[in-house]
Design a protein around this motif. Structure first.
Motif, PDB file in Angstrom:
ATOM      1  N   GLY A 347       0.689  -1.324   0.008  1.00 16.79           N
ATOM      2  CA  GLY A 347      -0.080  -0.110  -0.034  1.00 16.79           C
ATOM      3  C   GLY A 347       0.819   1.360  -0.045  1.00 16.79           C
ATOM      4  O   GLY A 347       1.839   1.294  -0.530  1.00 16.79           O
ATOM      5  N   GLU A 348       0.221   2.265   0.847  1.00 22.03           N
ATOM      6  CA  GLU A 348       1.054   3.715   0.584  1.00 22.03           C
ATOM      7  C   GLU A 348       2.272   3.521   1.537  1.00 22.03           C
ATOM      8  O   GLU A 348       3.235   4.179   1.131  1.00 22.03           O
ATOM      9  CB  GLU A 348       0.100   4.796   1.342  1.00 22.03           C
ATOM     10  N   THR A 349       2.160   2.758   2.476  1.00 19.00           N
ATOM     11  CA  THR A 349       3.515   2.537   3.263  1.00 19.00           C
ATOM     12  C   THR A 349       4.694   2.016   2.330  1.00 19.00           C
ATOM     13  O   THR A 349       5.789   2.366   2.403  1.00 19.00           O
ATOM     14  CB  THR A 349       3.339   1.898   4.517  1.00 19.00           C
ATOM     15  N   GLY A 350       4.237   0.922   1.696  1.00 21.14           N
ATOM     16  CA  GLY A 350       5.377   0.244   0.979  1.00 21.14           C
ATOM     17  C   GLY A 350       5.514   1.072  -0.247  1.00 21.14           C
ATOM     18  O   GLY A 350       7.064   1.087  -0.491  1.00 21.14           O
ATOM     19  N   LEU A 351       4.898   1.594  -0.783  1.00 20.95           N
ATOM     20  CA  LEU A 351       5.330   2.828  -1.674  1.00 20.95           C
ATOM     21  C   LEU A 351       6.231   3.820  -1.293  1.00 20.95           C
ATOM     22  O   LEU A 351       7.365   4.364  -2.107  1.00 20.95           O
ATOM     23  CB  LEU A 351       4.100   3.736  -2.431  1.00 20.95           C
ATOM     24  N   GLU A 375      10.772   0.049 -10.908  1.00 21.82           N
ATOM     25  CA  GLU A 375      10.702   1.579 -11.258  1.00 21.82           C
ATOM     26  C   GLU A 375       9.079   1.953 -11.239  1.00 21.82           C
ATOM     27  O   GLU A 375       9.176   3.323 -11.357  1.00 21.82           O
ATOM     28  CB  GLU A 375      11.555   1.822 -12.156  1.00 21.82           C
ATOM     29  N   LEU A 376       8.468   1.162 -11.408  1.00 18.04           N
ATOM     30  CA  LEU A 376       6.962   1.221 -11.380  1.00 18.04           C
ATOM     31  C   LEU A 376       6.248   1.502 -10.250  1.00 18.04           C
ATOM     32  O   LEU A 376       4.959   1.767 -10.137  1.00 18.04           O
ATOM     33  CB  LEU A 376       6.005   0.723 -12.706  1.00 18.04           C
ATOM     34  N   GLY A 377       6.859   0.878  -9.187  1.00 13.86           N
ATOM     35  CA  GLY A 377       6.205   0.637  -7.668  1.00 13.86           C
ATOM     36  C   GLY A 377       5.533  -0.685  -7.792  1.00 13.86           C
ATOM     37  O   GLY A 377       4.324  -0.625  -7.101  1.00 13.86           O
ATOM     38  N   LEU A 378       5.564  -1.676  -8.367  1.00 22.34           N
ATOM     39  CA  LEU A 378       4.556  -2.845  -8.760  1.00 22.34           C
ATOM     40  C   LEU A 378       4.669  -3.283  -7.440  1.00 22.34           C
ATOM     41  O   LEU A 378       5.825  -3.824  -6.624  1.00 22.34           O
ATOM     42  CB  LEU A 378       5.002  -3.604  -9.771  1.00 22.34           C
ATOM     43  N   PRO A 379       3.700  -3.845  -6.820  1.00 19.45           N
ATOM     44  CA  PRO A 379       3.580  -4.810  -5.673  1.00 19.45           C
ATOM     45  C   PRO A 379       3.476  -6.303  -6.179  1.00 19.45           C
ATOM     46  O   PRO A 379       3.430  -6.507  -7.299  1.00 19.45           O
ATOM     47  CB  PRO A 379       2.233  -4.290  -4.976  1.00 19.45           C
ATOM     48  N   GLU A 380       3.751  -6.941  -5.131  1.00 11.34           N
ATOM     49  CA  GLU A 380       3.637  -8.442  -5.357  1.00 11.34           C
ATOM     50  C   GLU A 380       1.983  -8.831  -5.716  1.00 11.34           C
ATOM     51  O   GLU A 380       1.377  -8.183  -4.838  1.00 11.34           O
ATOM     52  CB  GLU A 380       4.100  -9.528  -4.105  1.00 11.34           C
ATOM     53  N   VAL A 381       1.786  -9.644  -6.456  1.00 15.20           N
ATOM     54  CA  VAL A 381       0.478 -10.053  -6.762  1.00 15.20           C
ATOM     55  C   VAL A 381       0.119 -11.132  -5.857  1.00 15.20           C
ATOM     56  O   VAL A 381       0.632 -12.494  -6.193  1.00 15.20           O
ATOM     57  CB  VAL A 381       0.119 -10.211  -8.209  1.00 15.20           C
ATOM     58  N   LEU A 382      -0.636 -11.055  -5.035  1.00 19.48           N
ATOM     59  CA  LEU A 382      -0.999 -12.110  -3.951  1.00 19.48           C
ATOM     60  C   LEU A 382      -2.072 -12.883  -4.212  1.00 19.48           C
ATOM     61  O   LEU A 382      -2.340 -13.830  -3.405  1.00 19.48           O
ATOM     62  CB  LEU A 382      -0.823 -11.757  -2.465  1.00 19.48           C
ATOM     63  N   ASP A 383      -2.951 -12.544  -5.170  1.00 18.45           N
ATOM     64  CA  ASP A 383      -4.319 -13.389  -5.301  1.00 18.45           C
ATOM     65  C   ASP A 383      -4.380 -13.925  -6.608  1.00 18.45           C
ATOM     66  O   ASP A 383      -5.526 -14.093  -7.284  1.00 18.45           O
ATOM     67  CB  ASP A 383      -5.312 -12.313  -5.137  1.00 18.45           C
TER      68      ASP A 383
END
Length: 539
Positions: A347-351, A375-383
């Protein structure tokens, strides 16, 4: 009080070696760009995005395996090291990609997988056909089993992917495979194996590649007699304890021979070790002056978001590499671990933390590796839906699957695959979250405050400033929960790793910030989870 950490050699000789402070971009080929419209990334797709990489400001790209493979481990099970799997294109595509990359000012590093082959490799097929005791089986590690009828594995070694590291054949013999059953380990005591890999390296060097990332560089050589480990859950021992199947002294003669081969080619061709070792001294052995050029720094990747831990890891990393005059490497994510935005809190914290981590990492001495999409701020896809989860590492633990960091990256705002594939193609090999439109390259280039624009500006400043390169790092005093250091003349970096604002004396003029600090009356108020680059007055 300040503490000086000198890294590597100084002087003009090392300053001209591109790899000592290069920024290298990891391309996971399946998920970077699809050039032929089948939903799977390929070499044509990579070639079509070289301008993006050049504009981003990286120095080189590292391509994950694109060789002929049954894809039991998504290309790390190689059936033919001198050809391209049809899913990724052709040898002509590989040659064109290398030539185009060079025209864009980008060097190209390719993976080489020397610990094991695919079970579909011609050598292993010959070994199966030839039977026990044959010369063909001597290229691999075949053994008779233990127990009254040989029904037990030859020793207690465990696969990195879980379960025993041995597979039994109908003829009663067992073969070693430290990873998946489809990945039989080669026998590096056999001279033919050495000769074959020297030929493979020459094949790609002659095509123009600038170096190799060596998969499982700590593998290949096994302890004499293949002794038992004596413990279970052996995967947790890798990189922490001595094990008889990794980091044996014999691997270094292999790497010294490969270094001599690399040095025989013009243009500073390099070898990069994926190496785990039980202590810093043994890790440094891989990057001695007559061995490989770089080794991945997994301790930095695994560091939690904590100032004291980061400072310790950075200090130890620089000291380890400095023992042998090598550059340190820094990496936050790769194709084998959860993306750091998610590890740092999502989320915002991770970004916020990812933006700060980018400035921290890119201002440290040595070479930096970026994993596509960070460099795009991609998160892990967990679902991801269960039917798409095919990573063999999930056999060890369903929660250890690596599929979530390998989802294709978004290029444009358009669903369903955000420009990853051609118009009209409905599905990519892994589905992309519907929420990823704002994270696309197209969206972020329009937004001056995006993390992509931050990376581009950081790489521009890094290229233009002489404070980087081999300049030493000097720790500066800073409040608890923060770190601060200077590099060369006139540059400093401050990082606030706390969740609260922190005030410090103004170090100079703001060059670049993940979050702009408030500056007044000689005091800078650093935002939570933020990093700032400062221009300092020369002493």
């Amino acid at each position: 009080m300040t503490e000086l950490i000198q890294v590597g050699h100084t002087g003009e000789t090392t300053a001209t070696r591109w790899w000592r402070d290069a920024v290298i971009y990891q391309v996971y080929v399946r998920s970077f760009a699809d050039g032929n419209g089948d939903g799977v990334g390929d070499l044509l797709g990579v070639r079509s995005r070289l301008r993006y990489l050049a504009d981003l400001g990286v120095d080189a790209l590292w391509l994950t395996p694109f060789y002929t493979s049954p894809m039991a481990d998504f290309g790390y099970d190689v059936a033919d090291y001198r050809d391209v799997d049809p899913i990724f294109g052709s040898l002509a595509d590989a040659r064109a990609l290398i030539e185009d990359a060079h025209r864009h000012g980008l060097r190209v590093i390719v993976d080489v997988v020397p610990n094991h082959t695919s079970d579909q490799h011609v050598w292993f097929q010959q070994a199966l056909a030839a039977g026990p005791g044959s010369p063909e089986r001597e290229r691999y590690v075949f053994r008779r089993g233990r127990g009254e009828n040989g029904e037990l594995p030859p020793n207690d070694w465990e696969s990195v992917f879980g379960g025993p590291a041995w597979t039994r054949l109908p003829d009663g013999e067992w073969y070693l495979r430290l990873f998946a059953p489809e990945q039989p380990d080669l026998n590096w005591e056999h001279p033919e194996v050495h000769t074959e890999f020297e030929s493979i390296l020459r094949f790609w060097l002659d095509m123009g590649v600038d170096g190799f990332r060596i998969d499982v560089a700590h593998g290949m050589v096994k302890a004499e007699g293949l002794p038992d480990v004596g413990h279970s859950d052996q995967v947790r021992m890798i990189g922490a304890d001595v094990v008889p199947f990794f980091d044996q002294d014999g691997v270094h003669e292999i790497h010294r021979a490969w270094r001599r081969l690399l040095d025989s080619y013009p243009g500073e061709r390099i070898g990069v070790a994926e190496a785990w070792a039980p202590n810093p001294e043994r890790l440094a052995n891989y990057v001695r002056p007559d061995e490989l050029h770089q080794a991945f720094n997994f301790h930095f990747l695994n560091a939690p978001w904590d100032a004291s831990v980061f400072r310790t890891v950075i200090t130890e990393s620089l000291a380890t590499a400095g023992m042998v005059g090598a550059p340190t490497t820094w990496v936050l994510s790769n194709h084998d671990v959860k993306r750091h935005l998610t590890r740092y809190g999502d989320g915002e914290t991770g970004l916020r933390r990812s933006r700060a981590a980018a400035l921290l990492t890119l201002s440290l001495p040595g070479s930096t590796y970026l994993y596509q999409g960070e460099e795009l701020g991609l998160p892990e896809v967990l679902d991801l839906p269960e039917e798409f989860l095919r990573d063999p590492q999930r056999l060890r633990n369903p929660d250890d699957g690596r599929d979530g960091c390998r989802v294709p990256i978004p290029w444009a705002d358009v669903e369903p695959h955000f420009g990853f594939s051609l118009p009209g193609i409905e599905e990519s090999w892994l589905p992309m979250p519907a929420s990823w439109g704002p994270l696309s390259v197209q969206s972020q280039l329009r937004d001056p405050g995006s993390i992509l624009r931050l990376y581009r500006e950081a790489l521009r400043v890094r290229r233009e400033r002489r404070a980087f390169g081999d300049a030493p790092l000097t720790w500066l005093d800073s409040p608890e929960g923060t770190i601060a250091y200077s590099r060369g003349d006139g540059f400093a970096c401050t990082v606030n790793l706390t969740g609260e604002p922190v005030e410090i004396p103004v170090p100079g003029r703001v060059l670049l910030a993940s979050v702009e600090p408030a500056v007044a009356d000689g005091v800078a108020r650093l935002a939570p989870d933020s990093a700032v680059w400062w221009e300092r007055d020369a002493a």
